[in-house]
Design a protein around this motif. Structure first.
Motif, PDB file in Angstrom:
ATOM      1  N   HIS A 180      21.132 -37.406 -52.736  1.00 34.52           N
ATOM      2  CA  HIS A 180      21.424 -38.482 -53.685  1.00 34.52           C
ATOM      3  C   HIS A 180      20.945 -38.212 -55.106  1.00 34.52           C
ATOM      4  CE1 HIS A 180      22.556 -41.136 -50.338  1.00 34.52           C
ATOM      5  NE2 HIS A 180      21.488 -40.685 -49.707  1.00 34.52           N
ATOM      6  N   VAL A 236      18.940 -47.428 -50.264  1.00 35.82           N
ATOM      7  CA  VAL A 236      20.296 -46.910 -50.473  1.00 35.82           C
ATOM      8  C   VAL A 236      21.273 -47.628 -49.553  1.00 35.82           C
ATOM      9  CG1 VAL A 236      21.775 -44.889 -50.160  1.00 35.82           C
ATOM     10  CG2 VAL A 236      19.594 -44.650 -51.345  1.00 35.82           C
ATOM     11  N   GLY A 258      22.661 -50.683 -50.840  1.00 32.37           N
ATOM     12  CA  GLY A 258      23.557 -50.578 -51.985  1.00 32.37           C
ATOM     13  C   GLY A 258      22.867 -50.253 -53.292  1.00 32.37           C
ATOM     14  N   LYS A 259      21.579 -49.949 -53.252  1.00 28.95           N
ATOM     15  CA  LYS A 259      20.860 -49.623 -54.477  1.00 28.95           C
ATOM     16  C   LYS A 259      21.256 -48.233 -54.975  1.00 28.95           C
ATOM     17  CE  LYS A 259      18.015 -53.260 -54.582  1.00 28.95           C
ATOM     18  NZ  LYS A 259      18.516 -53.989 -53.402  1.00 28.95           N
ATOM     19  N   SER A 260      21.208 -48.042 -56.293  1.00 34.66           N
ATOM     20  CA  SER A 260      21.481 -46.727 -56.882  1.00 34.66           C
ATOM     21  C   SER A 260      20.314 -45.800 -56.608  1.00 34.66           C
ATOM     22  CB  SER A 260      21.676 -46.861 -58.394  1.00 34.66           C
ATOM     23  OG  SER A 260      20.437 -47.229 -59.014  1.00 34.66           O
ATOM     24  N   PHE A 261      20.491 -44.503 -56.906  1.00 42.32           N
ATOM     25  CA  PHE A 261      19.409 -43.545 -56.700  1.00 42.32           C
ATOM     26  C   PHE A 261      18.171 -43.950 -57.482  1.00 42.32           C
ATOM     27  CE2 PHE A 261      17.010 -39.897 -58.281  1.00 42.32           C
ATOM     28  CZ  PHE A 261      16.623 -39.293 -57.087  1.00 42.32           C
ATOM     29  N   ASP A 262      18.350 -44.258 -58.771  1.00 44.22           N
ATOM     30  CA  ASP A 262      17.197 -44.616 -59.610  1.00 44.22           C
ATOM     31  C   ASP A 262      16.488 -45.858 -59.088  1.00 44.22           C
ATOM     32  OD1 ASP A 262      17.616 -42.481 -61.287  1.00 44.22           O
ATOM     33  OD2 ASP A 262      18.789 -43.619 -62.750  1.00 44.22           O
ATOM     34  N   GLU A 263      17.256 -46.848 -58.694  1.00 43.95           N
ATOM     35  CA  GLU A 263      16.647 -48.071 -58.158  1.00 43.95           C
ATOM     36  C   GLU A 263      15.927 -47.798 -56.848  1.00 43.95           C
ATOM     37  OE1 GLU A 263      19.719 -51.575 -59.625  1.00 43.95           O
ATOM     38  OE2 GLU A 263      20.309 -50.277 -57.948  1.00 43.95           O
TER      39      GLU A 263
END
Length: 436
Positions: free
Chosen positions: A246, A151, A154-159
């Motif tokens: 998140h 996170v 900069g990764k999204s929650f799913d990633e």
């Protein structure tokens, strides 16, 4: 610890039998809701006795700080029995609340729900912390990144959750044997799209495997084990805190039923007979949490008492660290997501509705005997305090804008002092007197 496991641990269902058989069932309408009181006339703060008890856990004993600092006495409350109230345990808390030997206690509110088979006296009146110790930990030798690391990149929650849990796919997770420990694991696995084999072991055995390097992935059941492994450098691949912060939101979110909070319990008769005392009591709780956020050194006052009742040897610094990592406190302003934000994953209504439905399904409580609103009075009590805060703030500004006399200035100073102490009821009373 999961909800059903904690209910078993407290032995609520078993200890209720003889006690509740002797309790006359109250008419449901008598204790369906919180009954606010009128502000007292004048500007004297009335004296009130509160029989208060604390259970022997870190997040159940920080009240000792306020007792020792005299903060309850600042709002007219005498904690009984002197000097520190009653030292409670898992066996006696509910009986003492029911028979009136304790008015208010620190408690895990959900543990009181089974009493609604026979009585509706016990109420939750506040949340103190969100227990976020549930964690899937990775051996530090693996050098893995956590969900928070991803996170932070900069990764999204799913990633982030897929990347964090990918290394465990097809591997073995050492977790508690109790089936009720599975919801956190299953939710995390489903969201990440991974599968693992479970090796079910009690914490006493799993920690031996972990510390000896013979386990790569562990889901400890107890917060102290989580804390010890984190101190040893284990990587928190995913935690309940990560999911709550998140993860998907809304009443249909799979995370809702995972929310678990320590709170303040009370006998409903005492609350409705002494609503203003309850507001003053909670003001001290909010004041203490605020003070701890500003000065963690205050935990040094808690450590000796906690160690004496829990058999631990924690320092104030260790309690500070444990609170921050595993059960951060919820102050007055921090309560807003629980009571005023319908989209919050911790909003009390979907959280407690889900817990009640789960307990009904499991047969712990009969269907239709309990609802969130009749059991948890947290929201109306907090909203009442907030209304006094807003009215007090407006009156304080009104008096300041005028030309207060010396008498008004003295009342204004008292109003501002109690406002700073989160005692919004008396802040309003003093500000109202100053405005007249």
């Amino acid at each position: 610890m999961t909800i059903l496991k904690k209910l078993k641990a407290t032995a609520v269902a078993g200890l209720m039998g003889a006690l509740l058989a002797a309790q006359p069932a109250l008419a449901q309408s008598e204790l369906d809701s919180f009954k606010p009181g009128e502000p007292e006339a004048g500007v004297e703060i009335p004296s009130a006795d509160v029989k208060f008890g604390m259970k022997p856990y870190a997040d159940n004993t920080f009240y000792i700080i306020a007792i020792q600092k005299g903060w309850f006495k600042d709002v007219g409350i005498n904690i009984l029995p002197e000097p520190n109230g009653i030292a409670l345990n898992e066996t006696n808390t509910i009986p003492l609340l029911l028979n009136g030997q304790v008015d208010i206690s620190s408690n895990w509110c959900v543990g009181m729900m089974p009493t609604y088979t026979d009585t509706n006296e016990l109420k939750c009146i506040a949340f103190i912390d969100n227990i976020v110790s549930a964690s899937i930990l990775a051996n530090p030798k693996l050098g893995l990144k956590s969900f928070r690391d991803y996170v932070g990149e900069g990764k999204s929650f799913d990633e982030a959750i897929k990347l964090a849990l990918a290394p465990i796919n097809g591997k073995t997770l050492v977790g508690p044997p109790d089936a009720t420990a599975r919801p956190f694991e299953n939710t995390a696995a489903d969201l990440a799209g991974v599968e693992w084999s479970l090796q079910a072991l009690e914490d006493s055995k799993s920690v031996v495997l972990a510390m000896s390097g013979r386990a790569d992935f562990v889901h400890p059941n107890g917060a102290p084990i989580v804390y010890s492994l984190l101190k040893a450098g284990w990587t928190p691949l995913i935690t309940l805190d990560d999911l709550l912060t998140h993860g998907p939101r809304g009443a249909d979110s799979p995370i809702v039923a995972l929310v678990n909070s320590t709170g303040i319990a009370a006998n409903g008769n005492f609350v409705n007979e002494n609503p203003n005392t309850v507001l003053r009591f909670l003001s001290v709780v909010w004041r203490t949490i605020d003070a701890l956020e500003k000065d963690p050194g205050l935990f040094d006052l808690q450590a000796p008492y906690l160690n004496s009742v829990a058999g631990t040897s924690l320092t104030g610094a260790e309690i500070t660290d444990m609170v921050a990592k595993l059960h951060p406190y919820i102050g007055f302003d921090g309560s807003e997501p629980w009571y005023a934000d319908a989209n919050s994953p911790t909003n009390i209504t979907p959280v407690y509705d889900a817990i009640i439905a789960d307990l009904e399904k499991s047969g712990v409580i009969p269907a239709g005997k309990i609802t969130t609103d009749t059991f948890a009075w947290n929201r109306p009590i907090w909203e009442l305090a907030k209304s006094y805060r807003d009215k007090a703030s407006d009156l304080i500004e009104k008096v300041k804008a005028g030309s207060p006399t010396p008498e008004q200035a003295e009342l204004l100073a008292s109003a501002e002092q109690h406002f700073a102490w989160f005692n919004y009821l008396d802040a309003y009373r003093f500000a109202l007197a100053a405005s007249e």
